[in-house]
Design an enzyme around this catalytic site. Structure first.
Site, PDB file in Angstrom:
ATOM      1  N   CYS A  72      -2.368   0.023  14.923  1.00  0.00           N
ATOM      2  CA  CYS A  72      -3.300   0.445  13.882  1.00  0.00           C
ATOM      3  C   CYS A  72      -4.519  -0.485  13.862  1.00  0.00           C
ATOM      4  O   CYS A  72      -4.377  -1.718  13.856  1.00  0.00           O
ATOM      5  CB  CYS A  72      -2.621   0.435  12.521  1.00  0.00           C
ATOM      6  SG  CYS A  72      -3.681   1.061  11.184  1.00  0.00           S
ATOM      7  N   ARG A 118       3.920   6.759   3.079  1.00  0.00           N
ATOM      8  CA  ARG A 118       3.059   7.835   3.541  1.00  0.00           C
ATOM      9  C   ARG A 118       2.383   7.427   4.851  1.00  0.00           C
ATOM     10  O   ARG A 118       2.148   6.245   5.099  1.00  0.00           O
ATOM     11  CB  ARG A 118       1.975   8.151   2.503  1.00  0.00           C
ATOM     12  CG  ARG A 118       2.512   8.518   1.132  1.00  0.00           C
ATOM     13  CD  ARG A 118       1.379   8.876   0.175  1.00  0.00           C
ATOM     14  NE  ARG A 118       0.351   7.841   0.106  1.00  0.00           N
ATOM     15  CZ  ARG A 118       0.413   6.780  -0.672  1.00  0.00           C
ATOM     16  NH1 ARG A 118       1.485   6.593  -1.451  1.00  0.00           N
ATOM     17  NH2 ARG A 118      -0.559   5.889  -0.690  1.00  0.00           N
ATOM     18  N   CYS A 173      -0.346   6.626   7.566  1.00  0.00           N
ATOM     19  CA  CYS A 173      -1.703   6.066   7.563  1.00  0.00           C
ATOM     20  C   CYS A 173      -2.689   7.126   8.054  1.00  0.00           C
ATOM     21  O   CYS A 173      -2.470   7.769   9.082  1.00  0.00           O
ATOM     22  CB  CYS A 173      -1.751   4.836   8.471  1.00  0.00           C
ATOM     23  SG  CYS A 173      -3.399   4.134   8.698  1.00  0.00           S
ATOM     24  N   THR A 202       0.806  -1.227   0.000  1.00  0.00           N
ATOM     25  CA  THR A 202       0.000   0.000   0.000  1.00  0.00           C
ATOM     26  C   THR A 202       0.835   1.271   0.000  1.00  0.00           C
ATOM     27  O   THR A 202       0.319   2.349  -0.311  1.00  0.00           O
ATOM     28  CB  THR A 202      -0.923   0.036   1.241  1.00  0.00           C
ATOM     29  OG1 THR A 202      -0.106   0.046   2.428  1.00  0.00           O
ATOM     30  CG2 THR A 202      -1.842  -1.173   1.258  1.00  0.00           C
ATOM     31  N   CYS A 242      -4.528   5.534  11.655  1.00  0.00           N
ATOM     32  CA  CYS A 242      -3.873   5.465  12.971  1.00  0.00           C
ATOM     33  C   CYS A 242      -2.947   6.648  13.253  1.00  0.00           C
ATOM     34  O   CYS A 242      -2.452   6.779  14.367  1.00  0.00           O
ATOM     35  CB  CYS A 242      -3.102   4.155  13.120  1.00  0.00           C
ATOM     36  SG  CYS A 242      -1.594   4.033  12.114  1.00  0.00           S
ATOM     37  N   ASP A 263      16.997  12.286  51.208  1.00  0.00           N
ATOM     38  CA  ASP A 263      15.726  13.010  51.322  1.00  0.00           C
ATOM     39  C   ASP A 263      14.946  12.515  52.540  1.00  0.00           C
ATOM     40  O   ASP A 263      14.814  11.302  52.766  1.00  0.00           O
ATOM     41  CB  ASP A 263      14.914  12.792  50.040  1.00  0.00           C
ATOM     42  CG  ASP A 263      13.594  13.531  50.056  1.00  0.00           C
ATOM     43  OD1 ASP A 263      13.597  14.723  49.728  1.00  0.00           O
ATOM     44  OD2 ASP A 263      12.569  12.904  50.396  1.00  0.00           O
ATOM     45  N   CYS A 304       2.365   2.625   9.470  1.00  0.00           N
ATOM     46  CA  CYS A 304       1.405   2.640  10.578  1.00  0.00           C
ATOM     47  C   CYS A 304       2.122   2.473  11.912  1.00  0.00           C
ATOM     48  O   CYS A 304       3.272   2.043  11.971  1.00  0.00           O
ATOM     49  CB  CYS A 304       0.401   1.488  10.443  1.00  0.00           C
ATOM     50  SG  CYS A 304      -0.508   1.440   8.891  1.00  0.00           S
TER      51      CYS A 304
END
Length: 493
Positions: A42, A67, A69, A34, A72, A443, A38
């Protein structure tokens, strides 16, 4: 979790198939069929294993031509915990890139701050993250642009400038490459937030890895808030921010699955830096599962962790400010420290306008404090000398406290200052420098908790016992403090 886990294909595939949100930010899944990438969680049906490749950063995915998604939104994953829990070159470089140094000073400026050549920095970032400083900064600019496109009504030309792009054309090209949408389409797709209509207010959601226990985190910030600079109002911690191009006011509200952030900026170019500093303040990029699993190995700490898992270390938005406040807090009550700081703020802070609340000033700069007449300081002579030495060293650049600080070196510099003992140095290391292993065996609250739990209460013996808690002793401090009924341990009503 582990460094470089994107190389463990089998483990990554298991995380993707189980949609395990704990791995978000640790690696990214690029899908060959694709061309998108992601986060592991996702919600879409996972691709076949042979169609997945794994990258260590969003920038590496983008550089490889993938690129983001649209479902998500992997570029909005929580940051990799490594950058806030390590002090090596790569981690320090990533903290500086997140703080906008490459956009303001370029790669040479980044390298100069780190004390290495540009080539050395490029080589190490490429080796670990699959992308160099320019690509990492570009990915960050793209995320800033998306936030401004989706959460404001600013014109696109103003967004391009605010996000750090050199031209509107570069802005348009980058948005299309990264998100496969033009900027106007991103804005059209974005859901309308009711807060978006408020003039000048950015309404954002800051993600984190669950679990997150807000009690000590926001309780500490509210209980120690300096009047005029910080306040707890309407269920939110609010404070002023001094930023590279101007100033801001932020309101941070804990929600079950995110931190609601309302941000007002005098200059939109400061958006990325403001978000980075707020995330750092709330320790939102921590990996609470890894921390708590380690601390649970101690049978004394295990019940504390099981009772309220996911405690974070409350940190700071300004390292120099915190160091000053640590000195003001030496051997006095929380109320007295706030009073001292408030006087300095009123007299020497920069006034700001806050239409929504009671914030009045930015915390004074080291330069402004260095000009204060020591005789006007209502504190013992020895602490007065400690204060004046610190602010002068900060003002003249002799001491640098920042995201790029080298933890061992800075500790040594602080210990060399008059009046700086182990407690002061360790609390600065824990809350300002971000050292996850800083420990406070001297402390009083820690020693009291240790006695009640049957742990050794002398500093040397407690330090020896705490060796098993490494490298997360700063988180153990939060669990030990939480055994007390001090206001720092409770979410304000």
């Amino acid at each position: 979790m582990q460094k470089g886990m994107h190389t463990d294909t089998e483990r990554c595939v298991r995380a993707v198939r189980s949609k395990d949100a704990r791995f978000d930010g640790w690696f990214f899944t690029a899908v060959l069929t694709t061309g998108i990438y992601c986060r592991p969680s996702c919600p879409v049906v996972p691709p076949r294993p042979e169609n997945m490749v794994f990258h260590p950063s969003a920038a590496a995915c983008q550089q490889a031509g993938f690129r983001a998604c649209k479902r998500c939104r992997p570029d909005t994953s929580p940051g990799l915990p490594e950058w806030n829990h390590r002090a090596d070159l790569v981690a320090r470089a990533m903290r500086l890139i997140a703080d906008g140094v490459v956009d303001r000073e370029g790669v040479p400026g980044l390298a100069a701050r780190l004390g290495y050549s540009s080539r050395q920095v490029e080589r190490q970032l490429l080796a670990e993250l699959g992308a160099g400083p320019l690509a990492l900064a570009r990915a960050q600019r793209a995320q800033t642009a998306r936030l401004l496109v989706e959460t404001t009504d600013l014109p696109m030309a103003e967004i391009a400038f605010a996000a750090g792009f050199s031209s509107v054309r570069t802005f348009n090209e980058t948005v299309r490459e990264v998100f496969a949408l033009c900027p106007s389409a991103l804005r059209t797709r974005a859901p309308r937030d009711p807060s978006r209509g408020a003039p000048g207010v950015l309404a954002l959601r800051l993600p984190f890895r669950a679990p997150l226990n807000p009690d000590n985190l926001f309780g500490h910030l509210a209980a120690t808030a300096v009047p005029g600079v910080e306040e707890w109002r309407d269920g939110a911690y609010r404070r002023t921010l001094r930023l590279p191009y101007g100033h801001g006011i932020v309101a941070l509200t804990p929600r079950p699955d995110h931190i609601a952030c309302r941000l007002t900026l005098s200059d939109p170019r400061d958006l990325t830096v403001a978000i980075t500093r707020c995330r750092r303040l709330l320790d939102l990029d921590a990996d609470p599962v890894a921390v708590d699993d380690q601390l649970r190995t101690d049978p004394v700490l295990a019940p504390l962790v099981d009772k309220a898992p996911g405690r974070r270390v409350p940190r700071t938005v300004d390292e120099a400010e915190f160091a000053v406040r640590a000195v003001l807090g030496q051997q006095v009550s929380t109320a007295a420290a706030r009073t001292h700081a408030a006087r300095l703020v009123t007299a020497h802070g920069t006034p700001v306008d806050d239409p929504e609340g009671g914030l009045t000033h930015l915390f004074p700069t080291p330069g402004a404090l260095a000009a204060v007449d020591p005789g006007t300081l209502a504190m013992p002579r020895t602490r007065r000398a400690t204060f004046t030495t610190l602010v002068r060293r900060l003002a003249d650049g002799g001491l640098h406290l920042g995201a790029d600080s080298d933890w061992p070196g800075t500790r040594a510099e602080l210990l060399a200052l008059p009046g700086f003992g182990p407690w002061t140095v360790d609390v600065i290391a824990m809350r300002a420098l971000g050292d996850p292993d800083a420990f406070l065996p001297t402390d009083l609250g820690i020693r009291r908790a240790a006695r009640e739990l049957g742990l050794p209460s002398t500093p040397a013996a407690l330090t020896a016992r705490a060796a098993a808690w490494r490298p997360w002793r700063a988180y153990a401090v939060q669990y030990l403090w939480a055994t007390d009924d001090h206001p720092i341990n409770f979410l304000p009503v």
